[in-house]
Design an enzyme around this catalytic site. Structure first.
Site, PDB file in Angstrom:
ATOM      1  N   GLY A  38      33.264  31.618  11.667  1.00 35.64           N
ATOM      2  CA  GLY A  38      34.501  31.740  12.019  1.00 35.64           C
ATOM      3  C   GLY A  38      35.668  32.117  10.889  1.00 35.64           C
ATOM      4  O   GLY A  38      35.377  33.043  10.347  1.00 35.64           O
ATOM      5  N   GLY A  71      29.580  37.533  15.297  1.00 32.69           N
ATOM      6  CA  GLY A  71      30.078  37.697  16.675  1.00 32.69           C
ATOM      7  C   GLY A  71      31.035  38.601  17.015  1.00 32.69           C
ATOM      8  O   GLY A  71      31.200  39.468  17.417  1.00 32.69           O
ATOM      9  N   ASP A 188      23.883  29.168  14.556  1.00 32.11           N
ATOM     10  CA  ASP A 188      23.594  27.691  14.257  1.00 32.11           C
ATOM     11  C   ASP A 188      22.184  27.443  14.342  1.00 32.11           C
ATOM     12  O   ASP A 188      21.668  26.645  13.621  1.00 32.11           O
ATOM     13  CB  ASP A 188      24.341  26.883  15.326  1.00 32.11           C
ATOM     14  CG  ASP A 188      25.815  26.958  15.001  1.00 32.11           C
ATOM     15  OD1 ASP A 188      26.187  27.447  13.823  1.00 32.11           O
ATOM     16  OD2 ASP A 188      26.720  26.644  15.703  1.00 32.11           O
ATOM     17  N   LYS A 244      26.645  22.480  18.893  1.00 38.24           N
ATOM     18  CA  LYS A 244      26.473  22.246  17.391  1.00 38.24           C
ATOM     19  C   LYS A 244      25.784  20.868  17.155  1.00 38.24           C
ATOM     20  O   LYS A 244      24.933  20.849  16.099  1.00 38.24           O
ATOM     21  CB  LYS A 244      28.007  21.939  16.953  1.00 38.24           C
ATOM     22  CG  LYS A 244      28.999  23.258  16.699  1.00 38.24           C
ATOM     23  CD  LYS A 244      28.699  24.174  15.914  1.00 38.24           C
ATOM     24  CE  LYS A 244      29.629  25.434  15.771  1.00 38.24           C
ATOM     25  NZ  LYS A 244      29.332  26.523  14.873  1.00 38.24           N
TER      26      LYS A 244
END
Length: 298
Positions: A38, A71, A188, A244
Site C-alpha cells: 500500500g 501489485g 498477505d 486480511k
C-alpha cells in the site's frame, strides 16, 4: 558554555523513551513479521520512515522480517510491455509471460528498493524470494489461475541464519513448485505462512485502513479469533478485510502469538504498535491464548 532551556518537546521525548523501556525488554529477541504494501511503499518519504523504524527494531534486539507486495508496480510494467491480463472471479490469471514480469518486478525492482532503503538507514538487509534456499514450496492455488501458488512447505533455515548474523530478511512473495516452476503468491498469504513457520511473536499486516471496525464503524483494538469469525458471519467484516482476517486466523492457528492489522500510512505505525501502551490498529489473538495486552508484561 551555551545556556539551553529544557522545552516541553524535549521533556516529552525523554519521557516517551523512558516509558518504552518495558516494551523494548518485552520484544528483545522476538521475531516480528511485517507485510509491507500500500501507501507505505508509495513514496520515497514513506519508505524512508518505514526503513528507519525497521532498523531501530533491529537495533533494540527485535528480529524483523519484511514480506512485501507489489501489485501496482506489476500492473504498470504489464501495461508498459502491452501484456494483457485475464481475470477469473476478480483474480489475475498468471501465465508464463505474466510470471516473467511478476518475478522481475517483485524480486528486482520492489525488493531491491526496500533493501536499499533499509541499508540507507544503517541496517543490513538481504533481499530474497521464496525460491531461495527452498524457503517457500507451493502448489497451484486453482487450475484456472495458472501460476498462482499456495504455500505448502516453509523452510525458515535461511531466516534463522540471517537473524544470527544481525541481518534483516526482505522477502518477495514468490515460491517454487515441486517441478521447479515459479509461483506468484499473495503477499498477505506468504507473510502469514512465514510467520507461522517462525512461530513469530507478531505478524503486522500494514494496510491502507486503520484496523477492523465494528458495526458502528469504530476501530476495535483487540479481538479474539472467535469474535473475528462471528463478525464475518454477521457481515460486519466484509470485502477486502476478509482476506486480511483470514490470513490472521491462519497465522494464529499456525502458532503466531498475535496478529495486528494496522494503517501503514500512519507515521511510525510499527513502533507505535510494538513500543507503546496503546498500540496501533486491531490486535487479533487465538481463542485459547491468554489476553495479549500491549504492555511490556505480556
Amino acid at each position: 558554555m551555551k545556556a539551553r532551556d529544557m522545552n516541553r518537546d524535549w521533556i516529552a521525548t525523554a519521557r516517551t523513551l523512558s516509558e518504552a523501556l518495558p516494551y523494548l525488554q518485552r520484544y528483545t529477541g522476538a521475531i516480528v513479521v511485517i507485510k509491507l504494501g500500500g501507501h507505505a511503499m508509495g513514496s520515497d518519504e514513506a519508505m524512508e520512515t518505514f526503513a528507519r523504524d525497521v532498523v531501530l527494531m533491529r537495533q533494540v534486539g527485535v528480529n524483523p522480517v519484511i514480506v512485501h507486495g507489489g501489485g501496482p508496480m506489476i500492473n504498470q510494467m504489464l501495461e508498459k510491455l502491452a501484456i494483457k491480463s485475464e481475470f477469473v472471479n476478480g483474480k489475475r490469471v498468471t501465465d508464463a509471460a505474466t510470471m516473467e514480469v511478476v518475478e522481475m518486478v517483485l524480486s528486482g525492482q520492489v525488493n531491491k528498493r526496500i533493501v536499499a532503503a533499509i541499508n540507507g538507514q544503517g541496517g543490513r538487509a538481504v533481499g530474497l524470494s521464496g525460491k531461495d534456499a527452498q524457503l517457500i514450496t507451493c502448489t497451484p492455488s486453482h487450475p484456472d489461475l495458472g501460476l498462482v501458488g499456495e504455500p505448502t512447505e516453509i523452510d525458515p533455515t535461511i531466516l534463522h541464519t540471517l537473524f544470527s548474523a544481525g541481518m534483516i530478511p526482505v522477502i518477495a512473495p514468490l515460491g517454487a513448485g515441486h517441478e521447479g516452476e515459479t509461483f506468484n503468491i499473495n503477499g498477505d498469504t506468504a507473510a502469514g505462512a512465514i510467520a507461522a513457520a517462525l512461530k513469530a511473536d507478531r505478524l503486522l499486516l500494514l494496510t491502507d485502513i486503520d484496523g477492523v471496525r465494528d458495526a458502528e464503524g469504530r476501530v476495535v483494538t483487540e479481538l479474539s479469533a472467535e469474535q473475528i469469525r462471528q463478525m464475518t458471519r454477521d457481515g460486519i467484516i466484509a470485502g477486502g478485510m476478509i482476506p486480511k482476517t483470514e490470513t490472521a486466523l491462519a497465522a494464529i492457528d499456525g502458532g503466531v502469538r498475535a496478529v495486528v492489522i494496522l494503517d501503514g500510512r500512519a507515521p511510525n505505525a510499527t513502533l507505535l504498535e510494538l513500543f507503546t501502551e496503546h498500540g496501533a490498529g486491531s490486535l487479533i489473538r487465538g481463542n485459547n491464548t491468554p489476553r495479549v495486552p500491549r504492555s511490556g508484561q505480556s
